[in-house]
Design an enzyme around this catalytic site. Structure first.
Site, short mmCIF file in Angstrom:
data_model
loop_
_atom_site.label_atom_id
_atom_site.label_comp_id
_atom_site.label_asym_id
_atom_site.label_seq_id
_atom_site.Cartn_x
_atom_site.Cartn_y
_atom_site.Cartn_z
N HIS A 16 0.80 -1.23 0.00
CA HIS A 16 0.00 0.00 0.00
C HIS A 16 0.83 1.28 0.00
CE1 HIS A 16 0.94 0.02 4.28
NE2 HIS A 16 0.54 1.27 4.32
C1 UD1 Z 1 -2.41 5.60 5.76
C2 UD1 Z 1 -1.12 6.10 6.43
C3 UD1 Z 1 -0.05 5.04 6.34
C4 UD1 Z 1 -0.55 3.71 6.88
C5 UD1 Z 1 -1.82 3.32 6.16
C6 UD1 Z 1 -2.41 2.02 6.63
C7 UD1 Z 1 -0.67 8.52 6.27
C8 UD1 Z 1 0.15 9.54 5.59
N1 UD1 Z 1 -0.61 7.28 5.75
O1 UD1 Z 1 -2.11 5.40 4.38
O2 UD1 Z 1 1.08 5.44 7.11
O3 UD1 Z 1 0.44 2.72 6.71
O4 UD1 Z 1 -2.78 4.38 6.35
O5 UD1 Z 1 -3.56 1.72 5.94
O6 UD1 Z 1 -1.34 8.83 7.23
N2 UD1 Z 1 -9.42 4.68 1.57
C9 UD1 Z 1 -10.62 4.00 1.54
N3 UD1 Z 1 -11.20 3.70 2.74
C10 UD1 Z 1 -10.65 4.03 3.93
C11 UD1 Z 1 -9.43 4.73 3.93
C12 UD1 Z 1 -8.82 5.03 2.75
O7 UD1 Z 1 -11.14 3.66 0.49
O8 UD1 Z 1 -11.23 3.72 4.99
C13 UD1 Z 1 -8.76 4.99 0.27
C14 UD1 Z 1 -9.04 6.38 -0.22
O9 UD1 Z 1 -9.11 6.35 -1.60
C15 UD1 Z 1 -7.80 7.15 0.15
C16 UD1 Z 1 -6.73 6.08 0.05
O10 UD1 Z 1 -7.37 4.86 0.43
O11 UD1 Z 1 -7.61 8.23 -0.66
C17 UD1 Z 1 -5.57 6.34 0.93
O12 UD1 Z 1 -5.98 6.58 2.29
P1 UD1 Z 1 -5.10 7.51 3.25
O13 UD1 Z 1 -5.66 7.50 4.61
O14 UD1 Z 1 -4.86 8.83 2.60
O15 UD1 Z 1 -3.68 6.82 3.23
P2 UD1 Z 1 -3.28 5.27 3.32
O16 UD1 Z 1 -2.65 4.90 2.03
O17 UD1 Z 1 -4.39 4.43 3.84
#
Ligand code: UD1
Length: 386
Positions: free
Chosen positions: A210
């Site tokens: 991820h």
């Molecule tokens: C975040 C953390 C990362 C951690 C990871 C675990 C930061 C900078 N990054 O990254 O350190 O290892 O979480 O998962 O804080 N999304 C969904 N559903 C959700 C959450 C996210 O669909 O419940 C999708 C959305 O499209 C979003 C993307 O995942 O834009 C990324 O989510 P985001 O929270 O920005 O970062 P992660 O890649 O999950």
């Protein structure tokens, strides 16, 4: 009672806060107040973890959701400030290195409220990782810093943090792992009896991906998935797919690489399902931070698909091998595991399931120590170490 506002936001925070909440609730002097920023919000990324880990319902959910780094961080800050105005806590406790961690730490420090950082001092020394920025910034503004391994304390001292603020307590993630191991979901329940008793019964690789550096660039992701496809000829692969990665696979039409009976793609799993799969895996391939630690604690070989790790003890003492995302290095590391069984490692110091207990004992002492200086910073008179 001394109120402590505890913050969670994203999936890896949940296993860290669970034992801390339990220990805080057992304290006669401390009263936890749980804030969820809503950085992660899906059932699979969020609610199921609360249920399985027995984390109490958050006292407040800021419901920020997904956005760019700037917008997400700013929105968390904007919504967190009124909580502190209302609750007037004695301290704010943050865990890990996600955007919620730095956002809430920054709000607290600007209001003169001491910040406690659990899992401080880890450094990948790669500032292109958003988490590395979050770690460095959070540690600089924290008053009390709890570390999981001795290298973290060294990093903090090198960055000029007063060593009286640092305590090496062990790893709260491993507290959770030890507590929950007995409840791990068996392979058959996750894969279905047919799949589990077929190909996958004689061993499998478990894959998670991820990190932006692995999944955001379609070329890099395609190369990785092609490599996984090749690996699956030797060892079947189970791949629970993070939403960030799933979106990219769909957008770039990369699913074709996963289209094989020897690869099982799944939705994001619950903690107990993941624990069940990790425990029985022949090898885990991952770019996660927490999984590097969990595999070390379980004695399962781990191949880390990143150039660096902020958790060097998993390499020096544990089962981890860091190889990056180059196909030949990944395949070489897999061959090594298949031929030799891989690294067996040993359990790092203080990864004994009692880190949260130590954390709470130290916070109690800090509050009792009459050592809160007028500038709002906590500096104990003596060095605190367990
Ligand atoms: C975040 C953390 C990362 C951690 C990871 C675990 C930061 C900078 N990054 O990254 O350190 O290892 O979480 O998962 O804080 N999304 C969904 N559903 C959700 C959450 C996210 O669909 O419940 C999708 C959305 O499209 C979003 C993307 O995942 O834009 C990324 O989510 P985001 O929270 O920005 O970062 P992660 O890649 O999950």
């Amino acid at each position: 009672m001394n109120k402590i506002v505890c913050v969670v936001g994203a999936r890896p925070n949940f296993m860290k806060i669970a034992p801390v909440m339990t220990a805080l609730r057992g304290s006669a002097y401390l009263q936890p107040y749980l804030v969820h920023t809503g950085q992660h919000y899906d059932q699979e990324m969020n609610h199921r973890f609360f249920q399985q880990l027995g984390i109490p319902q958050p006292d407040v959910d800021l419901e920020v959701g997904s956005a760019s780094h700037a917008v997400q961080t700013a929105e968390i800050m904007r919504r967190f400030e009124p909580v502190l105005d209302r609750e007037r806590p004695r301290a704010v406790l943050v865990v890990g290195d996600v955007n919620s961690t730095i956002a809430c730490a920054l709000v607290a420090v600007k209001k003169g409220i001491p910040v406690i950082h659990v899992e401080a001092g880890l450094r990948s020394h790669d500032r292109s990782m958003p988490e590395e920025i979050n770690r460095v910034m959070t540690d600089q503004i924290s008053d009390l810093l709890f570390t999981t391994e001795t290298s973290a304390g060294e990093n903090l001292k090198r960055e000029g943090i007063d060593e009286r603020r640092i305590a090496f307590v062990g790893n709260v993630m491993i507290d959770t792992l030890k507590r929950q191991l007995i409840r791990a979901v068996p392979l058959e329940a996750t894969l279905g009896a047919n799949t589990a008793s077929g190909l996958f019964s004689s061993g499998y690789a478990l894959l998670t991906l991820h990190r932006p550096s692995n999944v955001d660039d379609p070329e890099v992701l395609a190369r990785l998935l092609k490599t996984i496809r090749k690996i699956s000829d030797r060892l079947p692969v189970i791949f629970p797919i993070h939403p960030r990665t799933a979106k990219q696979i769909q957008a770039e039409k990369l699913r074709v690489y996963l289209d094989s009976p020897r690869i099982v793609s799944l939705q994001p799993l619950s903690y107990l399902q993941m624990l069940g799969l990790m425990t029985k895996a022949r090898v885990v391939l991952t770019d996660s931070g927490g999984i590097q630690e969990e595999t070390t604690a379980l004695g399962v070989p781990c191949i880390t698909l990143r150039e660096t790790t902020e958790r060097p003890i998993t390499v020096t003492e544990g089962t981890n091998t860091v190889v990056g995302n180059d196909p030949s290095r990944i395949k070489g590391a897999l061959s090594n595991v298949l031929e030799t069984g891989g690294k067996t490692g040993r359990i790092p110091e203080k990864w004994d399931g009692r880190a949260a207990e130590r954390i709470v004992a130290i916070i109690e002492r800090w509050f009792a120590d009459e050592s809160i200086k007028q500038d709002g910073h906590l500096i104990g008179r003596k060095r605190h170490s367990c």
